[in-house]
Design an enzyme around this catalytic site. Structure first.
Site, mmCIF file in Angstrom:
data_model
loop_
_atom_site.group_PDB
_atom_site.id
_atom_site.type_symbol
_atom_site.label_atom_id
_atom_site.label_comp_id
_atom_site.label_asym_id
_atom_site.label_seq_id
_atom_site.Cartn_x
_atom_site.Cartn_y
_atom_site.Cartn_z
ATOM 1 N N ASN A 9 -27.249 28.318 -15.785
ATOM 2 C CA ASN A 9 -26.016 28.419 -15.199
ATOM 3 C C ASN A 9 -25.516 26.901 -14.579
ATOM 4 O OD1 ASN A 9 -23.538 28.721 -13.811
ATOM 5 N ND2 ASN A 9 -24.247 30.377 -12.341
ATOM 6 N N LYS A 11 -22.967 26.029 -13.238
ATOM 7 C CA LYS A 11 -21.965 25.928 -12.129
ATOM 8 C C LYS A 11 -20.742 24.835 -12.377
ATOM 9 C CE LYS A 11 -25.237 27.820 -9.407
ATOM 10 N NZ LYS A 11 -25.919 28.014 -8.021
ATOM 11 N N HIS A 94 -21.608 36.319 -9.888
ATOM 12 C CA HIS A 94 -22.419 35.579 -9.370
ATOM 13 C C HIS A 94 -21.983 35.530 -7.926
ATOM 14 C CE1 HIS A 94 -24.162 31.793 -8.330
ATOM 15 N NE2 HIS A 94 -24.793 32.072 -9.288
ATOM 16 N N GLU A 96 -21.486 33.047 -5.939
ATOM 17 C CA GLU A 96 -20.557 32.017 -5.421
ATOM 18 C C GLU A 96 -19.294 32.636 -5.928
ATOM 19 O OE1 GLU A 96 -22.475 29.080 -7.602
ATOM 20 O OE2 GLU A 96 -24.089 28.984 -6.195
ATOM 21 N N GLU A 166 -30.281 37.707 -8.001
ATOM 22 C CA GLU A 166 -30.237 36.442 -7.203
ATOM 23 C C GLU A 166 -30.056 36.630 -5.593
ATOM 24 O OE1 GLU A 166 -29.204 33.242 -10.257
ATOM 25 O OE2 GLU A 166 -27.203 34.098 -9.441
ATOM 26 N N GLY A 172 -30.110 27.632 -4.640
ATOM 27 C CA GLY A 172 -29.662 26.157 -4.083
ATOM 28 C C GLY A 172 -30.382 25.681 -2.607
ATOM 29 N N SER A 212 -33.618 29.203 -6.768
ATOM 30 C CA SER A 212 -34.303 27.939 -6.773
ATOM 31 C C SER A 212 -35.864 28.233 -7.945
ATOM 32 C CB SER A 212 -35.052 28.095 -5.282
ATOM 33 O OG SER A 212 -33.862 27.539 -4.546
#
Ligand code: 13P
Length: 250
Positions: A9, A11, A94, A96, A166, A172, A212
């Site tokens: 991904n 992003k 996701h 985010e 996730e 991240g 990660s």
């Protein structure tokens, strides 16, 4: 047998030229693997990515999609736009998108329906926040995300669903879930599917881990029996790292 998948991904990284360069590198160096390899560049780069990966074993996915077929939704991208660009896979839910763009389980249920109605494969993301894990509420949160966003689909739709667990606290941050934590949650998810849908669907559904994942931890995480691959963020932006992670699939 359920598929092994490693998906990158990207992003909001990589412009068109960077997309071409990264794909050139990936295509030139893709190892022999049983894994399906997926990359998700920005919308702007999708048609280029599809053209470049034609004839390779790399699948191009979108990072998002609107739930409506068409209409006055300025700035949005529809399912038919993706299909017309020969993009047949979409990442939905996701963290985010949930955190920064207000995507709720109810909205995601609509996006899932639109995607499946048009024959797309959905990579459905979910996962708890740090506070949920610290309070021991992580299984409840994950169960709600799945029940409210996904479990309404028809049994036949599950052929086109890939799950991506996730945990938000691992995205991240450099702090990955331990292989044991990943396995524990993946087994919980598979059991939920078994009870809510069927044991056969549970057995056939790929469940990816994201958060990660790096070259040095991928093999151990992917080695767990209910982890069928990964959804990779930062480490997907360097071909050598991403391909080393692909090599973590045995
Ligand atoms: P990182 O691999 O950068 O933690 O990101 C994971 C992710 O969000 C993939 O969708």
């Amino acid at each position: 047998m359920r598929k092994k998948i490693v998906a990158g991904n990207w992003k909001m990284n990589n412009d068109l030229q960077q997309t071409e360069a990264l794909l050139d590198d990936l295509i030139a160096n893709t190892p022999e693997t049983i894994a399906k390899i997926v990359v998700a560049p920005s919308f702007v780069s999708l048609t280029t990515a599809v053209a470049k990966t034609h004839g390779t074993n790399i699948i191009v996915a979108a990072q998002n999609m609107h739930q409506a077929e068409s209409g006055a939704y300025t700035g949005e991208v529809s399912v038919n736009m993706l299909k017309s660009a020969k993009v047949n896979t979409v990442i939905l839910g996701h963290s985010e998108r949930r955190a920064y763009f207000g995507e709720t389980n109810a909205l995601l249920a609509k996006k899932v329906d639109t995607s499946l109605a048009h024959g797309l494969t959905v990579i459905f993301c979910f996962g708890e926040e740090l506070a949920d894990r610290q309070s021991g509420n992580h299984f409840n949160v994950v169960e709600s995300q799945l029940r409210e966003g996904l479990f309404h689909i028809a049994q036949s739709g599950w052929d086109s669903v890939v799950l991506a667990y996730e945990p938000v606290w691992a995205i991240g941050t450099g702090e990955t879930a331990s292989p044991e934590q990943a396995q524990e949650m993946h087994a919980f998810i598979r059991n939920l599917i078994s009870e809510a849908v069927s044991p056969a669907v549970a057995e056939e559904t790929s469940i990816l881990y994201g958060g990660s994942v790096k070259p040095d931890n991928a093999a151990e995480i992917f080695g767990k029996p209910d982890v069928d691959g990964g959804l990779i963020g930062g480490a997907a932006l360097k071909a050598a790292d991403f391909l080393a992670i692909v090599n973590g699939i045995q």
